[in-house]
Write a protein that holds these residues in place. Structure first.
Motif, PDB file in Angstrom:
ATOM      1  N   THR A 119       0.582  -1.075  -0.026  1.00 21.65           N
ATOM      2  CA  THR A 119      -0.075  -0.156  -0.066  1.00 21.65           C
ATOM      3  C   THR A 119       0.707   1.301   0.144  1.00 21.65           C
ATOM      4  OG1 THR A 119      -0.222  -0.055   2.355  1.00 21.65           O
ATOM      5  CG2 THR A 119      -1.745  -1.402   1.320  1.00 21.65           C
ATOM      6  N   ARG A 120       2.384   0.978   0.018  1.00 22.49           N
ATOM      7  CA  ARG A 120       2.943   2.126  -0.001  1.00 22.49           C
ATOM      8  C   ARG A 120       4.093   2.488  -1.091  1.00 22.49           C
ATOM      9  NH1 ARG A 120       3.824   2.457   6.628  1.00 22.49           N
ATOM     10  NH2 ARG A 120       2.727   0.745   7.011  1.00 22.49           N
ATOM     11  N   TYR A 121       4.306   3.445  -1.403  1.00 22.38           N
ATOM     12  CA  TYR A 121       5.345   3.922  -2.470  1.00 22.38           C
ATOM     13  C   TYR A 121       6.618   2.949  -2.147  1.00 22.38           C
ATOM     14  CZ  TYR A 121       2.255   7.371  -4.222  1.00 22.38           C
ATOM     15  OH  TYR A 121       1.166   7.963  -4.691  1.00 22.38           O
ATOM     16  N   SER A 122       7.363   2.689  -3.224  1.00 25.81           N
ATOM     17  CA  SER A 122       8.436   1.927  -3.113  1.00 25.81           C
ATOM     18  C   SER A 122       9.824   2.790  -3.799  1.00 25.81           C
ATOM     19  CB  SER A 122       8.624   0.683  -3.543  1.00 25.81           C
ATOM     20  OG  SER A 122       7.652  -0.262  -3.084  1.00 25.81           O
ATOM     21  N   TYR A 123      11.060   2.409  -3.792  1.00 25.89           N
ATOM     22  CA  TYR A 123      12.171   3.244  -4.216  1.00 25.89           C
ATOM     23  C   TYR A 123      13.148   2.202  -4.975  1.00 25.89           C
ATOM     24  CZ  TYR A 123      10.901   7.338  -1.325  1.00 25.89           C
ATOM     25  OH  TYR A 123      10.331   8.489  -0.990  1.00 25.89           O
ATOM     26  N   ILE A 124      13.809   2.876  -5.649  1.00 26.59           N
ATOM     27  CA  ILE A 124      15.101   2.024  -6.350  1.00 26.59           C
ATOM     28  C   ILE A 124      16.254   3.140  -6.015  1.00 26.59           C
ATOM     29  CG2 ILE A 124      16.459   1.125  -8.200  1.00 26.59           C
ATOM     30  CD1 ILE A 124      13.756   0.453  -9.707  1.00 26.59           C
ATOM     31  N   VAL A 125      17.230   2.782  -5.462  1.00 25.87           N
ATOM     32  CA  VAL A 125      18.223   3.690  -4.883  1.00 25.87           C
ATOM     33  C   VAL A 125      19.622   3.339  -5.263  1.00 25.87           C
ATOM     34  CG1 VAL A 125      19.314   4.928  -2.939  1.00 25.87           C
ATOM     35  CG2 VAL A 125      17.065   4.029  -2.676  1.00 25.87           C
ATOM     36  N   TRP A 126      20.311   4.291  -5.944  1.00 29.75           N
ATOM     37  CA  TRP A 126      21.740   3.931  -6.660  1.00 29.75           C
ATOM     38  C   TRP A 126      22.797   4.830  -5.393  1.00 29.75           C
ATOM     39  CZ3 TRP A 126      17.542   4.256  -9.391  1.00 29.75           C
ATOM     40  CH2 TRP A 126      17.356   3.240 -10.381  1.00 29.75           C
ATOM     41  N   VAL A 127      23.529   4.077  -4.835  1.00 31.03           N
ATOM     42  CA  VAL A 127      24.422   4.682  -3.845  1.00 31.03           C
ATOM     43  C   VAL A 127      25.789   4.506  -4.153  1.00 31.03           C
ATOM     44  CG1 VAL A 127      25.282   4.799  -1.379  1.00 31.03           C
ATOM     45  CG2 VAL A 127      22.688   4.047  -1.979  1.00 31.03           C
ATOM     46  N   ASP A 128      26.543   5.727  -4.115  1.00 34.43           N
ATOM     47  CA  ASP A 128      27.980   5.782  -4.668  1.00 34.43           C
ATOM     48  C   ASP A 128      28.643   4.663  -3.595  1.00 34.43           C
ATOM     49  OD1 ASP A 128      30.643   6.313  -5.179  1.00 34.43           O
ATOM     50  OD2 ASP A 128      30.491   8.521  -5.091  1.00 34.43           O
ATOM     51  N   SER A 129      29.363   3.735  -4.272  1.00 39.05           N
ATOM     52  CA  SER A 129      30.219   2.932  -3.607  1.00 39.05           C
ATOM     53  C   SER A 129      31.042   3.259  -2.708  1.00 39.05           C
ATOM     54  CB  SER A 129      30.724   1.694  -4.438  1.00 39.05           C
ATOM     55  OG  SER A 129      29.774   1.085  -5.193  1.00 39.05           O
ATOM     56  N   GLU A 130      31.852   4.336  -3.057  1.00 38.62           N
ATOM     57  CA  GLU A 130      33.024   5.074  -2.255  1.00 38.62           C
ATOM     58  C   GLU A 130      32.387   6.052  -1.252  1.00 38.62           C
ATOM     59  OE1 GLU A 130      37.016   7.662  -3.071  1.00 38.62           O
ATOM     60  OE2 GLU A 130      36.036   6.953  -4.449  1.00 38.62           O
ATOM     61  N   SER A 131      31.619   7.137  -1.627  1.00 37.53           N
ATOM     62  CA  SER A 131      31.317   7.949  -0.506  1.00 37.53           C
ATOM     63  C   SER A 131      30.269   7.803  -0.060  1.00 37.53           C
ATOM     64  CB  SER A 131      31.114   9.492  -1.540  1.00 37.53           C
ATOM     65  OG  SER A 131      30.212   9.459  -2.281  1.00 37.53           O
ATOM     66  N   LYS A 132      29.209   6.744  -0.442  1.00 40.51           N
ATOM     67  CA  LYS A 132      27.808   6.550   0.030  1.00 40.51           C
ATOM     68  C   LYS A 132      26.819   7.612  -0.030  1.00 40.51           C
ATOM     69  CE  LYS A 132      29.764   2.737   1.380  1.00 40.51           C
ATOM     70  NZ  LYS A 132      29.682   1.441   0.474  1.00 40.51           N
ATOM     71  N   LEU A 133      27.340   8.510  -0.982  1.00 40.68           N
ATOM     72  CA  LEU A 133      26.140   9.601  -1.411  1.00 40.68           C
ATOM     73  C   LEU A 133      25.083   9.201  -2.205  1.00 40.68           C
ATOM     74  CD1 LEU A 133      28.577  12.657  -1.673  1.00 40.68           C
ATOM     75  CD2 LEU A 133      26.815  12.260   0.179  1.00 40.68           C
ATOM     76  N   PRO A 134      23.723   9.458  -2.451  1.00 41.48           N
ATOM     77  CA  PRO A 134      23.000   9.201  -3.264  1.00 41.48           C
ATOM     78  C   PRO A 134      23.376   9.601  -4.769  1.00 41.48           C
ATOM     79  CG  PRO A 134      21.966  10.850  -2.168  1.00 41.48           C
ATOM     80  CD  PRO A 134      23.312  10.679  -1.333  1.00 41.48           C
ATOM     81  N   MET A 135      23.454   8.884  -5.484  1.00 43.93           N
ATOM     82  CA  MET A 135      23.350   9.260  -7.015  1.00 43.93           C
ATOM     83  C   MET A 135      22.179   9.176  -7.816  1.00 43.93           C
ATOM     84  SD  MET A 135      26.734  10.062  -7.507  1.00 43.93           S
ATOM     85  CE  MET A 135      26.637  10.848  -6.011  1.00 43.93           C
ATOM     86  N   ARG A 136      21.103   8.354  -7.528  1.00 48.59           N
ATOM     87  CA  ARG A 136      19.981   8.424  -8.268  1.00 48.59           C
ATOM     88  C   ARG A 136      19.020   7.662  -7.362  1.00 48.59           C
ATOM     89  NH1 ARG A 136      18.443   5.344 -14.149  1.00 48.59           N
ATOM     90  NH2 ARG A 136      16.065   5.432 -13.725  1.00 48.59           N
TER      91      ARG A 136
END
Length: 249
Positions: A119-136
């Motif tokens: 019943t809730r929205y979902s996500y796909i997350v791309w995380v920078d492998s080195e810095s752990k910042l979100p890229m997408r």
């Protein structure tokens, strides 16, 4: 990802895509004297900017007087999922690793965040492998269709970013806007049901035009990514019950 986005010195140039259109933005974040200093700048059209210094968030927009509010971070600077406590989401979502790929010339780990109850929205997350910042970050509806997308096109990290923010640290910010405070009150009614993961955090009573009294209860999710708003308006008293997420939709 949560820790990296709030502790590192970095600059992200990204596009925000939704059904309203496409926006190009730049977000800079550094830590100075133990406090966050950040700037969100709209790159196209009239210059619009939001500046964070400590817990003060200042807004600058053409045609309007600049003002300052209190806050922990700039809303819409990064997807709200970034600021989520994932331990609180664990009972309601599955986190599935689906491999690695490149975004903005950075190797990223790809993770699906899937709602268990459907019943809730979902996500796909791309995380920078080195810095752990979100890229997408893609926000998906229950049918798997993309509703919103945050996509980085260039990233810079390190002391170089800190140098570009030194002048902002010394700038004079606009005066703080006075916001009415909500004092908790005892109400003669209560919510009979709230979605899983939500809890009541405050209650208040205020006067509305043409209505004698107004009572409200605010509910915050412990682990929900789905925004939900329920309005109940019996006469002669109007009552509004709100469940507003602090972790996306």
């Amino acid at each position: 990802m949560n820790l990296a986005s709030q502790s590192l010195n970095y600059e992200l140039s990204f596009v925000s895509i939704n059904k309203s259109g496409v926006e190009s933005l730049r977000y800079r974040h550094v830590r100075l004297n133990g406090q966050p200093l950040a700037e969100l700048l709209q790159m196209d059209g009239p210059r619009r900017a939001v500046v964070q210094r400590g817990n003060e968030i200042s807004y600058f927009e053409p045609g309007l007087d600049p003002f300052t509010l209190n806050g922990d971070y700039i809303v819409d600077s990064l997807p709200s999922l970034v600021y989520t406590d994932f331990k609180r989401l664990a009972p309601y979502y599955d986190f599935i690793s689906v491999g690695r790929t490149r975004i903005a010339d950075r190797m990223c780990d790809v993770i699906r965040v899937v709602a268990r109850d459907g019943t809730r929205y979902s996500y796909i997350v791309w995380v920078d492998s080195e810095s752990k910042l979100p890229m997408r970050v893609d926000l998906l509806d229950r049918d798997g269709e993309t509703l919103e997308q945050f996509r980085v096109i260039a990233v810079t990290t390190g002391d170089q970013v800190r140098g570009t923010m030194q002048n902002l640290a010394k700038a004079n910010l606009p005066p703080q806007l006075s916001v009415p405070t909500n004092n908790n009150v005892d109400l003669n009614w209560s919510a009979g049901w709230v979605p899983q993961g939500f809890k009541e955090i405050s209650s208040s009573r205020r006067t509305l035009p043409s209505v004698d009294s107004r009572s409200s209860r605010a509910c915050s999710p412990m682990g929900s990514l789905a925004s939900q708003l329920t309005s109940i308006a019996p006469q002669p008293t109007a009552a509004i019950k709100c469940c507003v997420p602090d972790a996306g939709r």
